[in-house]
Motif scaffolding. Structure first.
Motif, PDB file in Angstrom:
ATOM      1  N   THR A   7      36.718 -46.277   6.029  1.00 59.09           N
ATOM      2  CA  THR A   7      36.142 -44.935   5.977  1.00 59.09           C
ATOM      3  C   THR A   7      36.092 -44.327   7.369  1.00 59.09           C
ATOM      4  O   THR A   7      35.592 -44.949   8.311  1.00 59.09           O
ATOM      5  CB  THR A   7      34.720 -44.966   5.375  1.00 59.09           C
ATOM      6  OG1 THR A   7      34.811 -45.311   3.988  1.00 59.09           O
ATOM      7  CG2 THR A   7      34.032 -43.618   5.507  1.00 59.09           C
ATOM      8  N   CYS A   8      36.621 -43.110   7.482  1.00 60.81           N
ATOM      9  CA  CYS A   8      36.528 -42.338   8.724  1.00 60.81           C
ATOM     10  C   CYS A   8      35.264 -41.496   8.648  1.00 60.81           C
ATOM     11  O   CYS A   8      35.125 -40.648   7.752  1.00 60.81           O
ATOM     12  CB  CYS A   8      37.753 -41.437   8.898  1.00 60.81           C
ATOM     13  SG  CYS A   8      39.308 -42.339   9.071  1.00 60.81           S
ATOM     14  N   LYS A  17      37.629 -35.939  11.346  1.00 60.41           N
ATOM     15  CA  LYS A  17      37.715 -36.976  10.311  1.00 60.41           C
ATOM     16  C   LYS A  17      38.898 -36.754   9.374  1.00 60.41           C
ATOM     17  O   LYS A  17      39.629 -37.696   9.062  1.00 60.41           O
ATOM     18  CB  LYS A  17      36.426 -37.024   9.490  1.00 60.41           C
ATOM     19  CG  LYS A  17      35.200 -37.464  10.246  1.00 60.41           C
ATOM     20  CD  LYS A  17      33.993 -37.561   9.339  1.00 60.41           C
ATOM     21  CE  LYS A  17      33.655 -36.274   8.632  1.00 60.41           C
ATOM     22  NZ  LYS A  17      33.274 -35.167   9.549  1.00 60.41           N
ATOM     23  N   THR A  18      39.070 -35.511   8.906  1.00 61.62           N
ATOM     24  CA  THR A  18      40.144 -35.241   7.947  1.00 61.62           C
ATOM     25  C   THR A  18      41.509 -35.444   8.597  1.00 61.62           C
ATOM     26  O   THR A  18      42.397 -36.094   8.026  1.00 61.62           O
ATOM     27  CB  THR A  18      40.029 -33.807   7.405  1.00 61.62           C
ATOM     28  OG1 THR A  18      38.759 -33.652   6.760  1.00 61.62           O
ATOM     29  CG2 THR A  18      41.141 -33.520   6.402  1.00 61.62           C
ATOM     30  N   THR A  20      42.163 -37.296  11.109  1.00 65.51           N
ATOM     31  CA  THR A  20      42.330 -38.725  11.366  1.00 65.51           C
ATOM     32  C   THR A  20      42.650 -39.480  10.087  1.00 65.51           C
ATOM     33  O   THR A  20      43.517 -40.370  10.071  1.00 65.51           O
ATOM     34  CB  THR A  20      41.058 -39.294  12.026  1.00 65.51           C
ATOM     35  OG1 THR A  20      40.939 -38.726  13.332  1.00 65.51           O
ATOM     36  CG2 THR A  20      41.116 -40.811  12.134  1.00 65.51           C
ATOM     37  N   THR A  21      41.971 -39.152   8.994  1.00 65.83           N
ATOM     38  CA  THR A  21      42.260 -39.802   7.712  1.00 65.83           C
ATOM     39  C   THR A  21      43.730 -39.647   7.355  1.00 65.83           C
ATOM     40  O   THR A  21      44.413 -40.615   6.995  1.00 65.83           O
ATOM     41  CB  THR A  21      41.384 -39.204   6.592  1.00 65.83           C
ATOM     42  OG1 THR A  21      40.008 -39.445   6.891  1.00 65.83           O
ATOM     43  CG2 THR A  21      41.720 -39.818   5.245  1.00 65.83           C
ATOM     44  N   ASP A  39      39.818 -38.096  -0.497  1.00 67.27           N
ATOM     45  CA  ASP A  39      38.889 -37.070  -0.041  1.00 67.27           C
ATOM     46  C   ASP A  39      37.525 -37.320  -0.675  1.00 67.27           C
ATOM     47  O   ASP A  39      37.311 -37.047  -1.860  1.00 67.27           O
ATOM     48  CB  ASP A  39      39.399 -35.674  -0.410  1.00 67.27           C
ATOM     49  CG  ASP A  39      38.764 -34.598   0.470  1.00 67.27           C
ATOM     50  OD1 ASP A  39      37.641 -34.836   0.944  1.00 67.27           O
ATOM     51  OD2 ASP A  39      39.401 -33.559   0.689  1.00 67.27           O
ATOM     52  N   ASN A  41      34.820 -35.986   0.744  1.00 66.03           N
ATOM     53  CA  ASN A  41      34.002 -34.845   1.136  1.00 66.03           C
ATOM     54  C   ASN A  41      33.905 -33.940  -0.088  1.00 66.03           C
ATOM     55  O   ASN A  41      34.660 -32.978  -0.236  1.00 66.03           O
ATOM     56  CB  ASN A  41      34.640 -34.120   2.317  1.00 66.03           C
ATOM     57  CG  ASN A  41      33.758 -33.028   2.881  1.00 66.03           C
ATOM     58  OD1 ASN A  41      32.751 -32.661   2.285  1.00 66.03           O
ATOM     59  ND2 ASN A  41      34.137 -32.502   4.022  1.00 66.03           N
ATOM     60  N   ILE A  47      41.474 -32.260   2.359  1.00 65.49           N
ATOM     61  CA  ILE A  47      42.738 -32.995   2.437  1.00 65.49           C
ATOM     62  C   ILE A  47      43.846 -32.282   1.668  1.00 65.49           C
ATOM     63  O   ILE A  47      44.980 -32.175   2.149  1.00 65.49           O
ATOM     64  CB  ILE A  47      42.556 -34.443   1.949  1.00 65.49           C
ATOM     65  CG1 ILE A  47      41.899 -35.275   3.058  1.00 65.49           C
ATOM     66  CG2 ILE A  47      43.897 -35.069   1.556  1.00 65.49           C
ATOM     67  CD1 ILE A  47      41.650 -36.717   2.699  1.00 65.49           C
ATOM     68  N   ASP A 118      38.083 -40.095   3.726  1.00 63.01           N
ATOM     69  CA  ASP A 118      37.561 -39.013   4.553  1.00 63.01           C
ATOM     70  C   ASP A 118      36.131 -38.747   4.106  1.00 63.01           C
ATOM     71  O   ASP A 118      35.893 -38.235   3.000  1.00 63.01           O
ATOM     72  CB  ASP A 118      38.425 -37.758   4.371  1.00 63.01           C
ATOM     73  CG  ASP A 118      37.952 -36.590   5.222  1.00 63.01           C
ATOM     74  OD1 ASP A 118      37.205 -36.822   6.189  1.00 63.01           O
ATOM     75  OD2 ASP A 118      38.333 -35.444   4.907  1.00 63.01           O
TER      76      ASP A 118
END
Length: 262
Positions: A7-8, A17-18, A20-21, A39, A41, A47, A118
């Protein structure tokens, strides 16, 4: 095949975060690993927007409602990443239980090498659900005090939940006098910095192409640093030239995308 879930998470919105994911997933895939990005979030999923699939028939929201199997919400992106996006509909968050994420991820065990999540910003129910579902955490932050303060809160929560932390990824690095130095970041967070991602305009260009920068601009500094991060996670040495032939397929896709968008 054993599936590793990373998990990022950051504790702060806008930390990267997104991005990087998506790019860690692409970098792991670049090294031959079957990778799925998810995703989590749920309130403000991005994403799908980043990768050009803002609207799909089945999303992680349908899965968490128990209406669909997680395999039905999995899509293959042209970069060969597997993607489980979220719904952009405001009504999609009604009657959603984020804590069902961990249970549903059991259904992809053995079907992918890596699942990269993410997480939502903050430390609310959505973020904690993504944290709980992880085998390991990647703390994503910026070299600025507010971001580091929120990252520290996230780390303390992770330690309380006994979740292993891979390390810290510092994004949007400008390498100027305003960036907090690595030594101070590590002293404050008490975890090693395992990667730096520079502020790179190629990231914006990759977003316009709806592709990870790892494939859109593989020689950019951001792409190289994401590949170095993936190599570190895989415990392998990084050699840019060793994998350059793998990009020919994606190069043809990108040429078509540029023609289409040009």
């Amino acid at each position: 095949m054993n599936t590793k879930i990373i998990t990022c998470i950051s504790g702060k919105g806008g930390a990267g975060k997104t991005t990087t994911t998506i790019n860690l997933g692409a970098a792991l895939n670049y090294f031959g690993k079957d990778t799925t990005i998810i995703d989590a979030n749920l309130t403000t999923p991005n994403i799908g927007i980043f990768l050009g699939v803002p609207s799909v028939p089945v999303t992680i929201h349908n899965v968490l409602r128990g209406k669909k199997h997680i395999s039905e919400a999995t899509y293959l992106h042209p970069s060969s990443l597997k993607v489980i996006p979220g719904s952009l509909s405001p009504s999609s968050i009604i009657n959603i239980d984020p804590l069902k994420l961990e249970r549903n991820l059991l259904d992809i065990e053995g079907l992918t090498d890596y699942a990269i999540i993410d997480a939502a910003a903050g430390l609310g129910k959505e973020a904690l659900a993504a944290l709980r579902a992880a085998d390991e955490l990647l703390i994503v932050t910026n070299p600025e005090l507010p971001a580091l303060t929120d990252a520290l809160k996230t780390i303390k929560m992770a330690e309380k939940m006994k979740k292993p932390i891979l390390g810290v990824l510092v994004t949007r690095v400008r390498k100027d006098a305003l960036d907090i130095p690595q030594k101070e970041v590590e002293e404050m967070l008490e975890y090693p910095v395992i990667g730096y991602i520079p502020e790179d305009n190629k990231m914006r260009e990759a977003l316009a192409l709806k592709m990870p920068v790892v494939y859109a601009f593989p020689k950019s500094q951001a792409a190289i640093n994401y590949k170095k991060l993936a190599a570190k996670i895989l415990n392998i040495s990084y050699n840019e030239k060793a994998y350059i032939g793998e990009l020919s397929f994606f190069g043809n896709i990108l040429k078509k995308l540029r023609l289409k968008n040009g």
